[in-house]
Design a protein around this motif. Sequence first.
Motif, PDB file in Angstrom:
ATOM      1  N   ARG A  26       0.850  -1.204   0.000  1.00  0.00           N
ATOM      2  CA  ARG A  26       0.000   0.000   0.000  1.00  0.00           C
ATOM      3  C   ARG A  26       0.881   1.247   0.000  1.00  0.00           C
ATOM      4  O   ARG A  26       0.654   2.184  -0.758  1.00  0.00           O
ATOM      5  N   PHE A  27       1.910   1.226   0.848  1.00  0.00           N
ATOM      6  CA  PHE A  27       2.767   2.406   0.962  1.00  0.00           C
ATOM      7  C   PHE A  27       3.668   2.580  -0.265  1.00  0.00           C
ATOM      8  O   PHE A  27       3.798   3.678  -0.789  1.00  0.00           O
ATOM      9  N   THR A  28       4.291   1.481  -0.716  1.00  0.00           N
ATOM     10  CA  THR A  28       5.283   1.635  -1.791  1.00  0.00           C
ATOM     11  C   THR A  28       4.648   1.662  -3.180  1.00  0.00           C
ATOM     12  O   THR A  28       5.178   2.278  -4.096  1.00  0.00           O
ATOM     13  N   THR A 149      -4.316   0.809  11.560  1.00  0.00           N
ATOM     14  CA  THR A 149      -4.278   1.045  10.118  1.00  0.00           C
ATOM     15  C   THR A 149      -5.259   0.145   9.369  1.00  0.00           C
ATOM     16  O   THR A 149      -5.736  -0.865   9.898  1.00  0.00           O
ATOM     17  N   SER A 150      -5.488   0.518   8.133  1.00  0.00           N
ATOM     18  CA  SER A 150      -6.113  -0.409   7.187  1.00  0.00           C
ATOM     19  C   SER A 150      -5.311  -0.339   5.895  1.00  0.00           C
ATOM     20  O   SER A 150      -5.298   0.706   5.230  1.00  0.00           O
ATOM     21  N   ALA A 151      -4.663  -1.447   5.568  1.00  0.00           N
ATOM     22  CA  ALA A 151      -3.951  -1.502   4.278  1.00  0.00           C
ATOM     23  C   ALA A 151      -4.983  -1.471   3.159  1.00  0.00           C
ATOM     24  O   ALA A 151      -4.746  -0.919   2.091  1.00  0.00           O
ATOM     25  N   LYS A 152      -6.141  -2.028   3.445  1.00  0.00           N
ATOM     26  CA  LYS A 152      -7.196  -2.097   2.424  1.00  0.00           C
ATOM     27  C   LYS A 152      -7.713  -0.694   2.070  1.00  0.00           C
ATOM     28  O   LYS A 152      -7.792  -0.328   0.906  1.00  0.00           O
ATOM     29  N   ASP A 153      -8.033   0.084   3.075  1.00  0.00           N
ATOM     30  CA  ASP A 153      -8.595   1.427   2.839  1.00  0.00           C
ATOM     31  C   ASP A 153      -7.526   2.530   2.853  1.00  0.00           C
ATOM     32  O   ASP A 153      -7.863   3.707   2.805  1.00  0.00           O
ATOM     33  N   GLU A 155      -5.893   3.596   5.291  1.00  0.00           N
ATOM     34  CA  GLU A 155      -6.010   4.474   6.457  1.00  0.00           C
ATOM     35  C   GLU A 155      -4.742   4.400   7.326  1.00  0.00           C
ATOM     36  O   GLU A 155      -4.325   3.307   7.739  1.00  0.00           O
ATOM     37  N   ASN A 156      -4.179   5.564   7.563  1.00  0.00           N
ATOM     38  CA  ASN A 156      -2.998   5.725   8.433  1.00  0.00           C
ATOM     39  C   ASN A 156      -1.718   5.057   7.922  1.00  0.00           C
ATOM     40  O   ASN A 156      -0.719   5.015   8.646  1.00  0.00           O
ATOM     41  N   VAL A 157      -1.727   4.546   6.705  1.00  0.00           N
ATOM     42  CA  VAL A 157      -0.536   3.830   6.224  1.00  0.00           C
ATOM     43  C   VAL A 157       0.590   4.822   5.886  1.00  0.00           C
ATOM     44  O   VAL A 157       1.724   4.652   6.347  1.00  0.00           O
ATOM     45  N   ASP A 158       0.261   5.865   5.116  1.00  0.00           N
ATOM     46  CA  ASP A 158       1.293   6.873   4.822  1.00  0.00           C
ATOM     47  C   ASP A 158       1.768   7.551   6.107  1.00  0.00           C
ATOM     48  O   ASP A 158       2.962   7.795   6.285  1.00  0.00           O
ATOM     49  N   ILE A 159       0.823   7.825   6.985  1.00  0.00           N
ATOM     50  CA  ILE A 159       1.174   8.472   8.261  1.00  0.00           C
ATOM     51  C   ILE A 159       2.211   7.634   9.008  1.00  0.00           C
ATOM     52  O   ILE A 159       3.196   8.146   9.526  1.00  0.00           O
ATOM     53  N   LEU A 160       1.989   6.339   9.029  1.00  0.00           N
ATOM     54  CA  LEU A 160       2.908   5.428   9.730  1.00  0.00           C
ATOM     55  C   LEU A 160       4.331   5.561   9.182  1.00  0.00           C
ATOM     56  O   LEU A 160       5.281   5.814   9.933  1.00  0.00           O
ATOM     57  N   PHE A 161       4.484   5.403   7.877  1.00  0.00           N
ATOM     58  CA  PHE A 161       5.835   5.383   7.313  1.00  0.00           C
ATOM     59  C   PHE A 161       6.468   6.786   7.317  1.00  0.00           C
ATOM     60  O   PHE A 161       7.673   6.918   7.554  1.00  0.00           O
ATOM     61  N   TYR A 162       5.665   7.814   7.068  1.00  0.00           N
ATOM     62  CA  TYR A 162       6.217   9.172   7.102  1.00  0.00           C
ATOM     63  C   TYR A 162       6.629   9.562   8.519  1.00  0.00           C
ATOM     64  O   TYR A 162       7.630  10.244   8.725  1.00  0.00           O
ATOM     65  N   ASP A 163       5.855   9.139   9.480  1.00  0.00           N
ATOM     66  CA  ASP A 163       6.197   9.433  10.872  1.00  0.00           C
ATOM     67  C   ASP A 163       7.550   8.805  11.227  1.00  0.00           C
ATOM     68  O   ASP A 163       8.404   9.439  11.853  1.00  0.00           O
ATOM     69  N   ILE A 164       7.737   7.583  10.794  1.00  0.00           N
ATOM     70  CA  ILE A 164       9.015   6.899  11.035  1.00  0.00           C
ATOM     71  C   ILE A 164      10.145   7.637  10.309  1.00  0.00           C
ATOM     72  O   ILE A 164      11.204   7.908  10.899  1.00  0.00           O
ATOM     73  N   ALA A 165       9.906   7.982   9.049  1.00  0.00           N
ATOM     74  CA  ALA A 165      10.945   8.677   8.271  1.00  0.00           C
ATOM     75  C   ALA A 165      11.309  10.005   8.929  1.00  0.00           C
ATOM     76  O   ALA A 165      12.489  10.368   9.021  1.00  0.00           O
TER      77      ALA A 165
END
Length: 203
Positions: A26-28, A149-153, A155-165
């Motif tokens: 979802r993220f990549t 998160t929801s990988a399907k929808d 939801e919060n997936v970009d937030i997760l990885f950007y927050d880590i970055a």
Amino acid sequence: MEDYKYLFKIVLIGDAGVGKTCLVRRFTQGLFPPGQAATIGVDFMIKTVEIDGERVKLQIWDTAGQEKFRSITQSYYRAANALILVYDVCSQATFDSLPQWISDIESFAKHKVLAYLVGNKIDQINSREVPSYIGKQWADRFEMRFLETSAKDAENVDILFYDIAMELTKDAREKDKLESDCTGFNISPNTKTINRCTACFKF
Ligand SMILES: Nc1nc2c(ncn2[C@@H]2O[C@H](COP(=O)(O)OP(=O)(O)OP(=O)(O)O)[C@@H](O)[C@H]2O)c(=O)[nH]1
């Protein structure tokens, strides 16, 4: 030569079927793959993001949740700059496995690695077995950050990885600054005195 300021390794762990591969894809790739097959061993994907005007390359390692791959996947923990421990909010069993995963983090990852606890599949509202507040309590107890998160929808997936970055970039910048401030002895041109960088002193 590839143009990026920092490279960070992020490793996803957690029981089989909780949605690790779907979160990464979802993220990549911006998609939710239909009929995603189980991961064999370890897989990785790359995404470069921009943080405050600088390019940051994320190398995202997706590990297999199945027990039989555990010894292979554990060897990837040490190099991780951040770990994402995933469970499925619709499966109490995947939440009950968390102590085992925490024990693996303590055994194999760097001390004080940036760690996130992620409850995935929140789109399945009627099948939820693990309430949000229980996940949050658990994350607090182990000093982890928490997201659902929801990988399907998406939801919060970009937030997760950007927050880590963002967090890793902030740490890396602080480290760079400390190193550039801390060149050991330096001679001040005006006073002609020799100064010792205070950050170099170790008590
Ligand atoms: N409803 C819903 N299903 C999801 C979500 N994320 C993943 N799934 C489904 O859960 C199943 C497992 O997803 P994977 O991404 O392969 O899970 P995994 O954790 O990588 O599994 P292993 O590779 O075996 O460790 C697939 O059928 C996905 O379609 C989500 O956010 N919502």
